[in-house]
Structure formats: C-alpha cells, structure tokens
Design an enzyme around this catalytic site. Structure first.
Site, PDB file in Angstrom:
ATOM      1  N   ASP A 474       0.724  -1.197  -0.127  1.00 33.25           N
ATOM      2  CA  ASP A 474       0.310  -0.376   0.281  1.00 33.25           C
ATOM      3  C   ASP A 474       1.022   1.090  -0.222  1.00 33.25           C
ATOM      4  O   ASP A 474       2.230   0.647   0.280  1.00 33.25           O
ATOM      5  CB  ASP A 474      -0.861   0.580   1.284  1.00 33.25           C
ATOM      6  CG  ASP A 474      -2.510   1.053   0.849  1.00 33.25           C
ATOM      7  OD1 ASP A 474      -2.472   1.486  -0.109  1.00 33.25           O
ATOM      8  OD2 ASP A 474      -2.816   0.691   1.733  1.00 33.25           O
ATOM      9  N   ASP A 544     -10.589   1.852  -2.759  1.00 31.89           N
ATOM     10  CA  ASP A 544     -11.381   1.882  -2.296  1.00 31.89           C
ATOM     11  C   ASP A 544     -12.887   1.646  -2.327  1.00 31.89           C
ATOM     12  O   ASP A 544     -13.452   1.393  -0.900  1.00 31.89           O
ATOM     13  CB  ASP A 544     -10.698   2.663  -0.596  1.00 31.89           C
ATOM     14  CG  ASP A 544      -9.219   2.661  -0.337  1.00 31.89           C
ATOM     15  OD1 ASP A 544      -9.007   1.797  -0.780  1.00 31.89           O
ATOM     16  OD2 ASP A 544      -8.696   3.700  -0.177  1.00 31.89           O
TER      17      ASP A 544
HETATM   18  C1  DGJ Z   1      -6.015   1.683   1.814  1.00 33.32           C
HETATM   19  C2  DGJ Z   1      -6.051   0.831   1.115  1.00 33.32           C
HETATM   20  O1  DGJ Z   1      -6.423   0.909  -0.354  1.00 33.32           O
HETATM   21  C3  DGJ Z   1      -7.406  -0.202   2.154  1.00 33.32           C
HETATM   22  O2  DGJ Z   1      -7.710  -0.966   0.987  1.00 33.32           O
HETATM   23  C4  DGJ Z   1      -6.358  -0.237   3.297  1.00 33.32           C
HETATM   24  O3  DGJ Z   1      -5.562  -1.600   2.734  1.00 33.32           O
HETATM   25  C5  DGJ Z   1      -6.021   0.735   4.308  1.00 33.32           C
HETATM   26  N1  DGJ Z   1      -5.303   1.535   3.103  1.00 33.32           N
HETATM   27  C6  DGJ Z   1      -5.642   0.475   5.237  1.00 33.32           C
HETATM   28  O4  DGJ Z   1      -4.589   1.198   5.595  1.00 33.32           O
END
Ligand code: DGJ
Length: 731
Positions: A474, A544
């Site tokens: 990430d 997300d």
């Molecule tokens: C952003 C990501 O897009 C989510 O899927 C998740 O992993 C969060 N970060 C965790 O902090």
C-alpha cells in the site's frame, strides 16, 4: 522489421499492421514522417513530409524551423513547441543541438531494469533501433531507442543521455516519447478522478494550445493516469483510428498534446519537469523510463485487446503472469485495525469454509499500530494483538488449508514509531521547514539506498520467517517537502525520480528473493494503478470504493488499458462503507467477477442463506475464473453515459462467455435496450442462461439483434442497482 535507406536517409519500422517512418535531413536532424497503418516505402519519401516549411528543409541551410515534425525536438533553436528535453549548462544557457552520428539495428530489446519496461522472451519477437545523436558544444550523446514488435502494433521508446564533456550538464526536462502528428483532428481521452472515484472517462476534442494530464505528487495518482488515447472523432469501439499511449512509470508524469495553430499535434510523454533536474557529470548516463504507443485502425476494442495481451504477456512477469489469481478474503473492511488473533482466525476459518484460497491480513498487525497515528515503519508483529506473531499466525492459517497474505506500507512512517525514534533523518524533509503529514504519516526517503535497504531487511525477516504467499503493498499519501539529505544541493532535482527508482529496486529485490509471492499494488485504492507497477505487481486494488454501482464505472474505465486479471475486485458488506448504498449480494459479485475476485468482509456476519450464496459464488468463480481473468473482454455499454452499463468476456477457446448488464435506477416503462453481444461466432448456436432461464440463439442473432431489456423486466429481477450475469455457452 527495421530498415534504413542510405539514399533517402529514411528509417522505416514496420510490421504487418504499422509503419513508423523517420528521416535525417541534410543537417542530420531527425525528423518524424509517419506513424499509422502500414504503408510501403515511398521512392521519394519527401512526399511524406508534412512540415510548414518543407521547401526550405533539405537545402543544407539552417533556417528557423518552427514547424518541422521532429523525433525529439530540442529547445532554443527555433522550435517553439513543447520540447522533448532541455539541458542547462554550466554557463547557464539551455540551448542544445543534437545531430545524427550513427545507428544500430538489432534483434530483441534491452532491459532498463529496475525501470520497468515491456520485454521479449525470444529475440525474434522484436527489433530495436538505437539512433545516436551528438551535441558537440556540451559533448553529450543522446540515444533514442525504438522497439517494434512482430506481433503487436506498438512502438516502445525511451532515451538516454551520455555526457562526455568536462563540466556537468543538468537535464531539466526529458520526455520518453515525442510524437509529431500531422494533424490534430482527434479526441483526447483520459482517465481522471480522485480517491474513491478513480478513472472517470474524460473526452475532449483537441484544440489549439497545450492540453495535458500530469502528476507532481510522486505517484501516478488518482487524479490522472499515465495512459491516454487520441482517437478520430468518428472512432468507436469497433471502428476507426486510435493511438493509445502508456507511460511505463509510477512517479511524476506529464502527458501532453501541444496543438499548433497550423493544426499539427505534438504529443509528449515523460517525467514531469517540475522539480526535476538531473545533474550529469562526465562519463555518466541518464536513462529515461519507457513510453509506448499502440496504433489501432479497428477501434478502441482492438486497441484494448492489444494492451491487455501485451501487458499480460510482456509486461507482467513471474509466476503469476497469465496464471489464475487466487480468490482472497481481506479483513480490512471487516475489522480495520481492531482485531486480535481469535478474531482473525475466525474470519480466516470462515473464508476457508466458503472456499476462498487466500486470507489477507491488512493494516494493523505490526508495531504499536492500533490506530492511524502510530506504528508505520515497524514491520514486526504486534504481539499484544497477535501473540504467536506473523510466523505463528501464518502457520495456523496454513493449517486451515488456506494461504496467507500480508499488508505492508513500506514507504511510510509514523512519527510515533521505533523507526522514526531511531532514524528521524530517514524522512523526506526540508530542514527548519514544517513537514506536512497526511493520515499522521510521513514519507521515507526512498531515494536513499540505506533507507530502502533498512525496509528490505525488515520485510525480508518477516517474510522469510512466515508462510506467506501474497503481499499487498500500500502507499497512502502523496509526497511533500521532497528533499533528501542524501544528495548535494545541486542534485535535489533527482529526488522524485530516485524515490521511484528506490520503490522499484525494493520491488525488484523482493520479487527476486521471493518469486512465489503474488504482489498486489495499492495506493489508497487506485492511486498507483499504472503500467510501471504492473511490471512488479501483476494486480492492483482498483479503489477503496467497493460500492457495486461505482465499481462498474471504475472497472469499465480501467479496461481501456489494463488487463482484467490486474483489477483487484472484491465483494464487500452492505451498507457500503464508502457510499452507504445497499446492493444485492449477487449484484456485487456479478461485477467483481470481472477482475481478480475476492471478498472484503467478515463472512461470519452473513446470514446462513447469504453464506451459501457466497459458497456458490466462489465455486462458480473457480470453475470460470480463467474466462473472467483472461478472456477477451468487450465493453458493451458505457455506464458513464447511460443508466446502465455492460461488459462481457469470451473464453480464449470461444466455448464460454459471460456478460454483465447493470441497471442503475429503475425507471418505469422505459424504452428497450438491445444489448448486442460481441466476440461470438456468427454461425454457432449458444445456450444463453439469464436468471435461471435457458434459451438457444445463433451467435449472429446475439451480436446483431441482441438481448433486449427494459426497466420493467429488470424491476422483476431486482430494480435499482441490479447487475445481471448472462452465461453464454457454445453448444
Ligand atoms: C488503503 C487501502 O486502499 C485499503 O484497502 C486498506 O489497505 C487501507 N489503506 C489500510 O490502511
């Protein structure tokens, strides 16, 4: 595939579909003549020339040459369009003039690793042309690289500067590709958005002046993507000319179309020049990232198929290239950072019962990471939450009979962390200036080898002491205060690029060291979903926003360039975390099937009936995943322009196809929509199964008459926000 005509001084790169032609003028400057559908060599290639001052061109004189089509236009000698490069010299001047020295043609294609690039496996697949130009005043060589593939209508380009002079030069701007098109009658299509609404399709007719998409955020970003299309106004999915451009890079970028008032169009693709300055000392070389351009004269679908095939086969690498992607369950939306080992094991256990193949533990497992304010940078288990550590937990998950994956955010640090307390200098930061945080986190200085190495050692330790088969990498903020203590004041213009080289080098080491691990990229969802990252991580978390309605749009837009196997797509709980929208579990899956499929919820919280549905969905996807992940994909109906959206995929052997039809809002008594399928055989009969009803049709019927829907019919099947899955089987 590549020829050089000594008499006319013309380079011609061609395969069965495209021709790319350039020419040296009498001053040994490299001019662009043509790039489009394959054509014959002209006996007198001057007729191809389309410049405003063409008659003055080849007389050996150096006249002001404002509108000559260039391969790689320089600054300061009369071409007033956006240049391909600018080199500042010690005396402060930025004028340069490169002319031809030599060229070389060879089979295959060289790697520019750790910079990502498309590659060959067999040298016969492609030919490369290297043209060396020289600027005598700075004593610098410029090498332009062109690769043409035998089986793809694509040209790959990048450039390199080799400095031989005594005093350093500063590369202030370097494009990876410049393409001077003869006219500007194009629509400029790009994919722009923001967090949670990545990749809206934006289409504008080119106009005089400069139009661009870009990032200066340190990552390719959710706002713009380094991919775009120039298409003729009448080009559709199935017909007409289009150029698809892709920058194989994950950092700052500039993609621009500079249209002159003579209607010529100059395209530039490269690193964004803002805060870029590369000091090059004697004997040093700077190599640009790679940019590619695909040509299609058969519409956008053909262009997308070519990108999907090329990216799947000659950009993605390693064990997961072309391989089935595991059905995963990720705990993020279920628990966020609030969990303990029992909770995690109960989610993993239920995932196993459902038939999932991989359990992924997301953010919150390390250091003191109980909330967003702490722990980033400390890549060792939080043993209060997870008493047996990652090693023990992964072992327990393995004993359930399901694989284990783990989340990292390697480039980040919280100030409340062991890493920061020990190494406060590891941040990108400017002394005595406030450093901006986002989500309480700061960016590590990945332009420094020691910082990258520190993170590598931590990750290596945890990976090699546990049973890990997947990593979600990430990256949750953009870069600010971009300054490195590792570089001299006159080298600070290198930091952005060196940062992304650091990211690639960490990816490179980890993928080499752990070749069985599948990497999924993520950047607050899709903020780093770009061609460069695909070279290391063959799939990316699209957004997300897991709401079914919004995913139809995001996945549809992703499909223009990115193969379906690369779209991380999960079914999540309702009401949706981001939109609060409630959609049916079938709808959520029918959309997520068109991607690297998984779940993002705690299956223990489903009703018994819903859990059975999930078991059926997983069983169904296992049986058909190759069709979804690697089938030939067609966009049937644009969800941005309609109250409905549709796409379909046909298996490589043509036996099976699936179409998804999505209705956003139920409206009473609407007109009919005839959904015309694609990619079927006209003379073949197919069984079409929709909502449990089977019917037999010929392919030509399905492709020309189509399946008709109206809202009334769809109301009976679900009404608002309903996605139907149509199964088409050859009989
Ligand atoms: C952003 C990501 O897009 C989510 O899927 C998740 O992993 C969060 N970060 C965790 O902090």
């Amino acid at each position: 595939m590549i020829t050089f005509n000594e008499t006319t001084k013309t380079f011609h790169l061609s395969n069965k579909e495209i021709s790319y032609i350039m020419k040296l003028d009498d001053n040994k400057h490299l001019l662009h003549l043509y790039f489009a559908k394959k054509i014959h060599n002209a006996d007198n290639d001057d007729q191809l020339f389309f410049g405003h001052l063409d008659n003055q061109l080849f007389n050996g004189d150096r006249l002001l040459n404002s509108y000559r089509p260039k391969e790689y236009g320089s600054y300061g000698t009369g071409d007033f369009r956006e240049p391909a490069f600018v080199i500042r010299q010690e005396d402060g001047n930025s004028i340069s003039d490169f002319s031809y020295i030599s060229h070389e043609i060879y089979q295959g294609k060289k790697s520019i690793a750790p910079l990502p690039s498309i590659y060959v496996e067999d040298e016969q697949e492609a030919q490369t042309l290297e043209i060396t130009l020289h600027d005598s005043l700075t004593n610098t060589d410029l090498i332009l690289y062109y690769t043409i593939y035998r089986d793809y209508p694509v040209i790959a380009r990048h450039s390199a500067f080799i400095h031989k002079g005594d005093t350093p030069i500063y590369i202030q701007r370097v494009m990876s590709m410049q393409l001077d098109l003869a006219d500007s009658d194009y629509d400029f299509i790009h994919f722009s958005g923001a967090w949670g609404r990545e990749k809206r399709i934006v289409s504008n007719k080119l106009r005089w002046g400069n139009q661009s998409i870009f990032s200066t955020k340190g990552v390719s970003s959710a706002e713009h993507n380094p991919t775009f299309i120039l298409k003729r106004p009448d080009t559709t999915e199935d017909f007409g000319q289009a150029y698809g451009f892709a920058f194989i890079y994950s950092g700052n970028f500039l993609c621009e179309a500079d249209v002159s008032t003579y209607n010529q169009c100059r395209v530039n693709v490269g690193i964004h020049p803002v805060n870029f300055s590369w000091k090059l000392c004697s004997g040093e070389e700077f190599v640009s990232p790679e940019a590619i351009v695909m040509y299609s004269d058969k519409g956008l679908t053909q262009m997308s198929h070519n990108f999907h095939n090329l990216f799947n086969q000659r950009l993605c690498r390693g064990k997961y290239r072309g391989a089935n992607r595991p059905i995963l369950l990720n705990n993020w939306e279920a628990t966020e950072m609030t969990f303990d080992e029992d909770k995690i094991m109960s989610i993993a256990q239920k995932a196993k019962e459902a038939g999932a193949e991989l359990f992924v533990l997301d953010d919150g497992w390390f250091g003191t990471r109980n909330d967003e304010t702490q722990g980033l940078g400390d890549w060792f288990a939080n043993t209060t939450k997870l008493p047996s550590g990652i090693s023990g937990l992964s072992q327990k998950v393995a004993e359930l009979g399901i694989k284990f994956g783990l989340w990292f955010e390697p480039e980040m640090v919280n100030k409340n962390s062991q890493l920061y307390r020990e190494h406060p200098d590891y941040l990108l930061q400017v002394k005595n200036r406030h450093s901006h945080s986002f989500r309480y986190q700061y960016v590590l200085d990945f332009s420094r080898d020691d910082v990258v190495n520190y993170i590598y050692q931590q990750m290596k330790e945890i990976i090699s002491t546990s049973k890990m088969s997947y990593i979600k990498w990430d990256m949750n903020r953009y870069l600010t205060e971009v300054y490195s203590v590792g570089l001299a004041p006159d080298e600070q213009g290198k930091v952005f690029h060196k940062y992304i080289l650091g990211v690639y080098s960490l990816y490179h080491r980890l993928t080499q060291e752990f070749p069985d691990i599948l990497f999924e990229s993520c950047s607050s969802g899709g903020a780093r979903f770009d061609p460069g990252i695909l070279y290391y991580a063959p799939q990316t978390w699209c957004s997300d926003n897991t709401d079914a309605n919004d995913r139809v749009e995001i996945q549809y837009a992703n499909s223009f360039f990115y193969p379906i196997s690369s779209h991380g797509a999960h079914v999540s709980a309702v009401p949706n975390q981001q939109t609060t929208r409630v959609t049916d579990i079938h709808t959520r899956a029918n959309i997520a099937y068109f991607g690297a499929f998984g779940y993002e919820l705690d299956l223990n919280e489903l009703s018994e009936d819903e859990f059975k549905i999930v078991q059926q969905q997983i069983a169904f996807y296992k049986e058909n995943r190759a069709v979804f992940q690697y089938g030939t994909y067609y966009r049937l109906r644009c969800p941005f322009e309609n109250n409905s959206g549709s796409f379909m995929t046909v298996s490589p052997d043509g036996q099976k196809a699936f179409a998804m039809y999505y209705q956003r809002l139920y409206k009473p008594n609407t007109e009919f929509v005839n959904l015309k399928l694609k990619g079927l055989e006209a003379e073949t009969k197919y069984q079409v199964t929709l909502a449990g009803i089977d019917k037999i049709y010929y392919g030509d019927y399905l492709m020309n008459a189509g399946i008709s829907f109206n809202s009334t019919r769809l109301a009976r099947m679900g009404g608002d926000f309903t996605a139907l899955l149509i199964e088409i089987t050859k009989i």
